[in-house]
Design a protein around this motif. Structure first.
Motif, PDB file in Angstrom:
ATOM      1  N   PRO A  23     -17.505  -0.011   0.787  1.00  0.00           N
ATOM      2  CA  PRO A  23     -17.455  -1.462   1.002  1.00  0.00           C
ATOM      3  C   PRO A  23     -18.856  -2.017   1.258  1.00  0.00           C
ATOM      4  CG  PRO A  23     -15.682  -0.383   2.198  1.00  0.00           C
ATOM      5  CD  PRO A  23     -16.548   0.706   1.654  1.00  0.00           C
ATOM      6  N   GLN A  77     -10.162  -3.437   3.895  1.00  0.00           N
ATOM      7  CA  GLN A  77      -9.664  -2.222   3.266  1.00  0.00           C
ATOM      8  C   GLN A  77      -8.878  -1.367   4.258  1.00  0.00           C
ATOM      9  OE1 GLN A  77     -12.261   1.279   2.571  1.00  0.00           O
ATOM     10  NE2 GLN A  77     -11.901   0.898   0.380  1.00  0.00           N
ATOM     11  N   SER A 128       0.838  -1.189   0.000  1.00  0.00           N
ATOM     12  CA  SER A 128       0.000   0.000   0.000  1.00  0.00           C
ATOM     13  C   SER A 128       0.882   1.252   0.000  1.00  0.00           C
ATOM     14  CB  SER A 128      -0.911  -0.009   1.229  1.00  0.00           C
ATOM     15  OG  SER A 128      -1.824   1.055   1.192  1.00  0.00           O
ATOM     16  N   TRP A 171      -6.176  -9.161  -0.751  1.00  0.00           N
ATOM     17  CA  TRP A 171      -6.676  -8.065  -1.576  1.00  0.00           C
ATOM     18  C   TRP A 171      -6.673  -8.482  -3.046  1.00  0.00           C
ATOM     19  CZ3 TRP A 171      -9.472  -4.191  -0.180  1.00  0.00           C
ATOM     20  CH2 TRP A 171      -9.682  -3.130  -1.048  1.00  0.00           C
ATOM     21  N   GLU A 177     -15.523  -6.479   4.469  1.00  0.00           N
ATOM     22  CA  GLU A 177     -14.816  -5.819   3.381  1.00  0.00           C
ATOM     23  C   GLU A 177     -14.228  -4.489   3.833  1.00  0.00           C
ATOM     24  OE1 GLU A 177     -15.790  -4.058  -1.087  1.00  0.00           O
ATOM     25  OE2 GLU A 177     -17.192  -5.458  -0.134  1.00  0.00           O
ATOM     26  N   ARG A 233      -5.546  -2.787   5.130  1.00  0.00           N
ATOM     27  CA  ARG A 233      -4.609  -2.521   4.035  1.00  0.00           C
ATOM     28  C   ARG A 233      -4.051  -1.107   4.143  1.00  0.00           C
ATOM     29  NH1 ARG A 233      -5.347  -0.454  -1.295  1.00  0.00           N
ATOM     30  NH2 ARG A 233      -7.585  -0.307  -0.915  1.00  0.00           N
TER      31      ARG A 233
END
Length: 357
Positions: free
Chosen positions: A239, A248, A205, A351, A244, A251
């Motif tokens: 999301p 995210q 990321s 991911w 989800e 991440r």
């Protein structure tokens, strides 16, 4: 086909003697066949003349019809459209963006995501800002979460709008902390001057924020700006579930331990500390009822400050109705931020169908 140009109608391709475009739009795509038609239609509708921008879509080993869709769209596109296919052994968003950038021709690179929606004045808004402030090297744009009118969406949308607002405020104070890769632009010369992604390719990321921090450190005041123009708002779907959302956020949090920017580290610790203190205050009030006046005062001060800050940000996005979610979001935020922060520090998440360490 890797890297081959696809000439759209009227785009002219890389014809000798034609002036390069002002903007190269870089899009990393993996299994985005369901979303790309809408994005390409939005790009087709831009008010900025088609001769002033090109679009490069880097296909990160999609297993669906992403590549074929881009090829078909190029045949009728009014702007220059290029498909870039990552070679075997190269994966991830940074690799995709770098591959697209290597084939881009414009002095300005604009990034968005394949699942985003753009207004017709999106690129024109960037052009206006750059014309007004030629010293600019990096531009962070506004992003709005869209979704059904549900309590969960209100909570997610309010949190996300707060993040965008904090990022904009920090840029205004010349202490940039955060931006969003769904809507940003940077000067190619600045990207090259700071070494691009070279010192953080090992971090999956952070293609957006590490670059923001490096460009701000390299260039003088005024080189980083926030594009506070409603025409520049990029919309992206929230999301679909709590699971989800957590994937995210983990991440995003995974890059925190790699920050070199003192402002970003200080902001992360301040936000986490303040929210944990409020949550701890509730527990303390239950154990020692005499503390309730102090706990109530702290919560009133925090919620009042948040409302004062969020009111103009939500007004910019036309979402002031989300303010009702401020209290339940605050109740949830301490444990949520701690859990996400610890998971991000530990690293490892899934991911786009891949396991990232």
């Amino acid at each position: 086909m890797a890297g081959s140009p696809l000439r759209g109608r009227g785009a002219g391709g890389e014809v000798a003697g034609t002036a390069p475009p002002q903007f190269s739009i870089l899009i990393a795509a993996r299994n985005e066949a369901a979303n790309l038609p809408q994005l390409l239609a939005d790009l087709q509708a831009q008010t900025l003349p088609a001769s002033q921008f090109e679009v490069l879509i880097a296909d990160d080993h999609s297993t669906d019809a992403t590549a074929a869709l881009v090829q078909a769209a190029a045949a009728t596109s009014a702007f220059f459209l290029r498909l870039v296919q990552l070679p075997a052994g190269q994966t991830g968003k940074k690799a995709a963006l770098a591959a697209a950038l290597a084939r881009a021709r414009a002095p300005w690179l604009v990034c968005t995501d394949a699942d985003c929606r753009l207004g017709s004045g999106w690129l024109a808004a960037y052009a206006r800002l750059i014309a007004r402030h030629p010293e600019t090297q990096f531009v962070s744009g506004p992003v709005l979460l869209t979704g059904p009118e549900t309590p969960l969406h209100y909570l997610m949308g309010l949190e996300f709008a707060g993040l965008i607002g904090v990022g904009a405020a920090c840029i205004r104070r010349e202490r940039p902390t955060m931006c969003n890769g769904a809507n940003l632009a940077y000067c190619r010369a600045a990207f090259e001057a700071v070494g691009g992604y070279a010192d953080n390719t090992h971090v999956a990321s952070g293609d957006d924020e590490f670059l923001l921090h490096k460009i701000h450190a390299r260039y003088p005041a005024g080189s980083v700006r926030f594009l506070a123009d409603a025409a520049a708002i990029v919309r992206t779907a929230a999301p679909h579930s709590i699971a989800e959302l957590l994937r995210q956020r983990v991440r995003w949090a995974s890059k925190w331990k790699h920050y070199q920017s003192a402002a970003s580290r200080q902001l992360a610790l301040l936000v986490l500390g303040a929210n944990l203190a409020l949550a701890a205050g509730l527990v303390a009030g239950i154990i020692w009822p005499a503390l309730w006046p102090w706990v109530a005062a702290a919560w009133t001060l925090k919620l009042g400050a948040d409302a004062w800050f969020l009111w103009p940000a939500l007004g910019f996005f036309g979402r002031r109705r989300w303010l009702w979610a401020m209290l339940p979001l605050q109740l949830l935020y301490g444990p949520y931020a701690l859990a996400v922060g610890l998971a991000g520090w530990r690293g490892g998440y899934k991911w786009k169908g891949r396991r990232v360490s």
